[in-house]
Design a protein around this motif. Sequence first.
Motif, PDB file in Angstrom:
ATOM      1  N   GLU A  41       0.846  -1.190   0.000  1.00 57.25           N
ATOM      2  CA  GLU A  41       0.000   0.000   0.000  1.00 57.25           C
ATOM      3  C   GLU A  41       0.881   1.240   0.000  1.00 57.25           C
ATOM      4  O   GLU A  41       2.001   1.226   0.507  1.00 57.25           O
ATOM      5  N   PRO A  42       0.368   2.319  -0.593  1.00 53.38           N
ATOM      6  CA  PRO A  42       1.144   3.568  -0.615  1.00 53.38           C
ATOM      7  C   PRO A  42       1.352   4.114   0.795  1.00 53.38           C
ATOM      8  O   PRO A  42       0.498   3.936   1.664  1.00 53.38           O
ATOM      9  N   LEU A  43       2.469   4.776   1.009  1.00 52.49           N
ATOM     10  CA  LEU A  43       2.720   5.435   2.288  1.00 52.49           C
ATOM     11  C   LEU A  43       2.182   6.860   2.262  1.00 52.49           C
ATOM     12  O   LEU A  43       1.668   7.344   3.259  1.00 52.49           O
ATOM     13  N   VAL A  44       2.318   7.516   1.121  1.00 55.46           N
ATOM     14  CA  VAL A  44       1.901   8.915   1.011  1.00 55.46           C
ATOM     15  C   VAL A  44       0.830   9.069  -0.054  1.00 55.46           C
ATOM     16  O   VAL A  44       0.772   8.302  -1.018  1.00 55.46           O
ATOM     17  N   SER A  45      -0.008  10.070   0.142  1.00 55.82           N
ATOM     18  CA  SER A  45      -0.995  10.414  -0.885  1.00 55.82           C
ATOM     19  C   SER A  45      -0.309  11.329  -1.901  1.00 55.82           C
ATOM     20  O   SER A  45       0.707  11.951  -1.604  1.00 55.82           O
ATOM     21  N   GLY A  46      -0.884  11.400  -3.069  1.00 61.26           N
ATOM     22  CA  GLY A  46      -0.269  12.195  -4.128  1.00 61.26           C
ATOM     23  C   GLY A  46       0.619  11.324  -4.984  1.00 61.26           C
ATOM     24  O   GLY A  46       0.803  10.128  -4.718  1.00 61.26           O
ATOM     25  N   ARG A  47       1.165  11.919  -6.025  1.00 66.54           N
ATOM     26  CA  ARG A  47       1.997  11.174  -6.972  1.00 66.54           C
ATOM     27  C   ARG A  47       3.379  11.814  -7.059  1.00 66.54           C
ATOM     28  O   ARG A  47       3.500  13.039  -7.120  1.00 66.54           O
ATOM     29  N   PHE A  48       4.392  10.988  -7.067  1.00 64.74           N
ATOM     30  CA  PHE A  48       5.735  11.476  -7.337  1.00 64.74           C
ATOM     31  C   PHE A  48       5.829  11.771  -8.820  1.00 64.74           C
ATOM     32  O   PHE A  48       5.245  11.068  -9.644  1.00 64.74           O
ATOM     33  N   GLU A  49       6.581  12.817  -9.156  1.00 63.87           N
ATOM     34  CA  GLU A  49       6.744  13.219 -10.544  1.00 63.87           C
ATOM     35  C   GLU A  49       8.198  13.069 -10.955  1.00 63.87           C
ATOM     36  O   GLU A  49       9.108  13.194 -10.134  1.00 63.87           O
ATOM     37  N   ALA A  50       8.408  12.824 -12.250  1.00 68.62           N
ATOM     38  CA  ALA A  50       9.750  12.604 -12.804  1.00 68.62           C
ATOM     39  C   ALA A  50      10.380  13.951 -13.168  1.00 68.62           C
ATOM     40  O   ALA A  50      10.340  14.378 -14.320  1.00 68.62           O
ATOM     41  N   TRP A  51      10.959  14.614 -12.186  1.00 67.24           N
ATOM     42  CA  TRP A  51      11.646  15.878 -12.405  1.00 67.24           C
ATOM     43  C   TRP A  51      13.091  15.587 -12.805  1.00 67.24           C
ATOM     44  O   TRP A  51      13.573  14.462 -12.663  1.00 67.24           O
ATOM     45  N   ASP A  52      13.794  16.614 -13.266  1.00 69.31           N
ATOM     46  CA  ASP A  52      15.180  16.425 -13.714  1.00 69.31           C
ATOM     47  C   ASP A  52      16.047  15.787 -12.637  1.00 69.31           C
ATOM     48  O   ASP A  52      16.887  14.949 -12.934  1.00 69.31           O
ATOM     49  N   GLY A  53      15.855  16.177 -11.377  1.00 63.79           N
ATOM     50  CA  GLY A  53      16.683  15.680 -10.283  1.00 63.79           C
ATOM     51  C   GLY A  53      16.206  14.373  -9.680  1.00 63.79           C
ATOM     52  O   GLY A  53      16.750  13.917  -8.690  1.00 63.79           O
ATOM     53  N   GLY A  54      15.170  13.769 -10.268  1.00 60.12           N
ATOM     54  CA  GLY A  54      14.649  12.510  -9.735  1.00 60.12           C
ATOM     55  C   GLY A  54      13.204  12.665  -9.304  1.00 60.12           C
ATOM     56  O   GLY A  54      12.561  13.681  -9.589  1.00 60.12           O
ATOM     57  N   PRO A  55      12.675  11.668  -8.597  1.00 62.79           N
ATOM     58  CA  PRO A  55      11.292  11.735  -8.146  1.00 62.79           C
ATOM     59  C   PRO A  55      11.075  12.880  -7.152  1.00 62.79           C
ATOM     60  O   PRO A  55      11.860  13.063  -6.221  1.00 62.79           O
ATOM     61  N   GLU A 129       7.547   8.799 -20.857  1.00 62.76           N
ATOM     62  CA  GLU A 129       6.337   9.628 -20.896  1.00 62.76           C
ATOM     63  C   GLU A 129       6.648  11.113 -20.893  1.00 62.76           C
ATOM     64  O   GLU A 129       5.835  11.916 -21.314  1.00 62.76           O
ATOM     65  N   GLY A 130       7.803  11.462 -20.369  1.00 63.67           N
ATOM     66  CA  GLY A 130       8.217  12.858 -20.398  1.00 63.67           C
ATOM     67  C   GLY A 130       8.514  13.438 -19.039  1.00 63.67           C
ATOM     68  O   GLY A 130       8.143  12.899 -18.002  1.00 63.67           O
ATOM     69  N   ARG A 131       9.187  14.548 -19.103  1.00 60.24           N
ATOM     70  CA  ARG A 131       9.602  15.293 -17.925  1.00 60.24           C
ATOM     71  C   ARG A 131       8.381  15.735 -17.116  1.00 60.24           C
ATOM     72  O   ARG A 131       7.382  16.166 -17.669  1.00 60.24           O
ATOM     73  N   ASN A 132       8.504  15.608 -15.789  1.00 59.51           N
ATOM     74  CA  ASN A 132       7.501  16.037 -14.814  1.00 59.51           C
ATOM     75  C   ASN A 132       6.220  15.210 -14.831  1.00 59.51           C
ATOM     76  O   ASN A 132       5.234  15.594 -14.202  1.00 59.51           O
ATOM     77  N   GLN A 133       6.220  14.083 -15.514  1.00 58.04           N
ATOM     78  CA  GLN A 133       5.041  13.215 -15.543  1.00 58.04           C
ATOM     79  C   GLN A 133       4.990  12.379 -14.264  1.00 58.04           C
ATOM     80  O   GLN A 133       6.021  12.088 -13.649  1.00 58.04           O
TER      81      GLN A 133
END
Length: 156
Positions: A41-55, A129-133
């Motif tokens: 199960e997820p620990l946090v709500s929300g979604r991590f995004e693929a930013w330049d520096g990582g999630p 999928e692309g940056r920040n997805q």
Amino acid sequence: MHDARAIANEFLKLNGGSMNQMKLQKLVYMAHGWNLAIRNEPLVSGRFEAWDGGPVMRSIWNHIRDFGFSTVNGLLGRSVDKPFEESLTPEERGIIEHVWNKYGGFTGLQLSQMTHQPGTPWTNTYFGEGRNQPLSNDDIKQHFTELALAGRRATA
């Protein structure tokens, strides 16, 4: 699921109340991933995004963006005397402590480099999928499950 800023506060407490944002983001991401793999199960709500520096969890970024790459001092909160807090189960606390013991000695840049390895959820999303997805929780769970299995094989 918990507010990511409350989980960030758990790591800030373990580090004496300060940490740079990159390291904080990656530790929350790793705790989320290990929780998915171990507890399904997820620990946090929300979604991590693929930013330049990582999630990156945008709710953490939005809360402390003014620090940039500088060190965050003090707990994240609605105000100085009202930090974000959540009631955590003993299992969730155990995962946070596991992540701290395993990854707490690394710098934010080192943790970011770990997330940039080929086949990681960040790499698959950023280049697929692309940056920040948003990263898929299914991909995160699969990745951390594979890490757990590889760790077991290495100790067998």
